[in-house]
Design an enzyme around this catalytic site. Structure first.
Site, PDB file in Angstrom:
ATOM      1  N   PRO A   2       0.525  -1.661   0.009  1.00 45.31           N
ATOM      2  CA  PRO A   2      -0.265   0.054   0.102  1.00 45.31           C
ATOM      3  C   PRO A   2       0.737   1.186   0.078  1.00 45.31           C
ATOM      4  O   PRO A   2       1.937   1.337   0.280  1.00 45.31           O
ATOM      5  CB  PRO A   2      -0.605   0.086   1.442  1.00 45.31           C
ATOM      6  CG  PRO A   2      -0.355  -1.777   1.440  1.00 45.31           C
ATOM      7  CD  PRO A   2       0.374  -2.520   1.119  1.00 45.31           C
ATOM      8  N   ILE A   3       0.463   2.681  -0.680  1.00 39.76           N
ATOM      9  CA  ILE A   3       1.030   3.816  -0.625  1.00 39.76           C
ATOM     10  C   ILE A   3       0.506   4.394   0.542  1.00 39.76           C
ATOM     11  O   ILE A   3      -0.799   4.783  -0.086  1.00 39.76           O
ATOM     12  CB  ILE A   3       0.767   4.015  -1.966  1.00 39.76           C
ATOM     13  CG1 ILE A   3       2.381   3.640  -2.385  1.00 39.76           C
ATOM     14  CG2 ILE A   3       1.622   5.440  -1.669  1.00 39.76           C
ATOM     15  CD1 ILE A   3       2.277   4.084  -3.763  1.00 39.76           C
TER      16      ILE A   3
END
Lengths: 78, 78, 78, 78, 78, 78
Positions: A2-3
């Site tokens: 994830p970012i």
């Protein structure tokens, strides 16, 4: 992988500070990375966090620059 | 009409530099614009590139601010 | 730890295709990751790439939806 | 609850200015918030606007840093 | 007035699921909003959260599409 | 060379519609491009607009998914 991008105004969390502190940033990074681990089983090592501080005159709300909108909101509540 | 956003930490690519140089930025812009031309036939004139430099304390990895995570990683490898 | 975001219109690179192919996406990912390795010494493992495909009616240029702008541009050139 | 992000180069709108002024930022915030009210019935209070100013050397167009691309474009027109 | 953008691959958190569930999304929204309240005193009502699900072929890591990189990583560990 | 990103929930502007219409998108593109021309003297041809429609379950406000937050807000007002 994830970012997470966290955008906040560049100001202190208490009256005598002018910006987000390094400790507060570390707490945001730790907290959101653990959230993704707990909710989606994403390992800590696979999460990137980017904190973007935005000058208050560059942030708009209610059709106004943020500080002016807050002033109007505060005046209404009185 | 592609838009490419490149986010990197604000630091030098070699020990004696503190930031990405103008030459490195130009090389990134040229390289990524040519990549879109070669792979997707996008003319150079229709590609926008935005480079965002992020302070290392605003970048999180492994649940930690980036520099601290790198230190832990380096310590593990030894 | 770079993050690269590539936004392109959802359409084919040649007339008989409707979208970017998996091979083209892989070529973009490979090319931009190697660019960051070559220009800024960023290891391949530390680069994230996100490709965002945008419907042509959601993309504006010249004050118009993208396809209409291209039609006007093509008409001007003739 | 729209979010509008406006990215512009950090430069003045007339030759003797070096950056976007606070008045121009307020006009962008007001204008885009009213646009969302008029077109999509979004109340002013539910729209956030973030203005991001990007240094000209961090902005690429035509495979070149922005200012260099403009110089080439200007030279071609002559 | 923080804005938090969470980008994750479009896939399930356990083998028999194909995507992030509505419950997981609600947990991410709740968790990150409370984090901003606890760390920076931001009221819940002033935080926007946007979750972006990205197809795995649109996500790159290690110079490869995400699933292929994971396969290589898994093979190395064996 | 501005880039404007407009993020809205994927829903209709009136009860009997399920999404933003192509006409509304064109009006947003036209309106915001003219705003940048009027306020900052940016030529129409140099402005890119990207509209991102976000599913309501992917949008959080007040610590809740957007539709649930609106229900609570509506209940409070009564």
């Amino acid at each position: 992988m994830p970012i997470v991008t966290i955008q906040v105004t560049r100001e202190g969390s208490v009256p005598d500070r002018q910006s987000v502190t390094a400790e507060e940033k570390a707490a945001l990074i730790k907290g959101v990375s653990e959230l993704l681990l707990n909710v989606l089983n994403k390992p800590l090592e696979s999460t990137f966090v980017v904190i973007e501080e935005v000058d208050t005159e560059n942030w708009g709300w209610g059709g106004l620059p943020a500080l002016e909108y807050r002033r109007q909101l505060a005046a209404k509540i009185k």
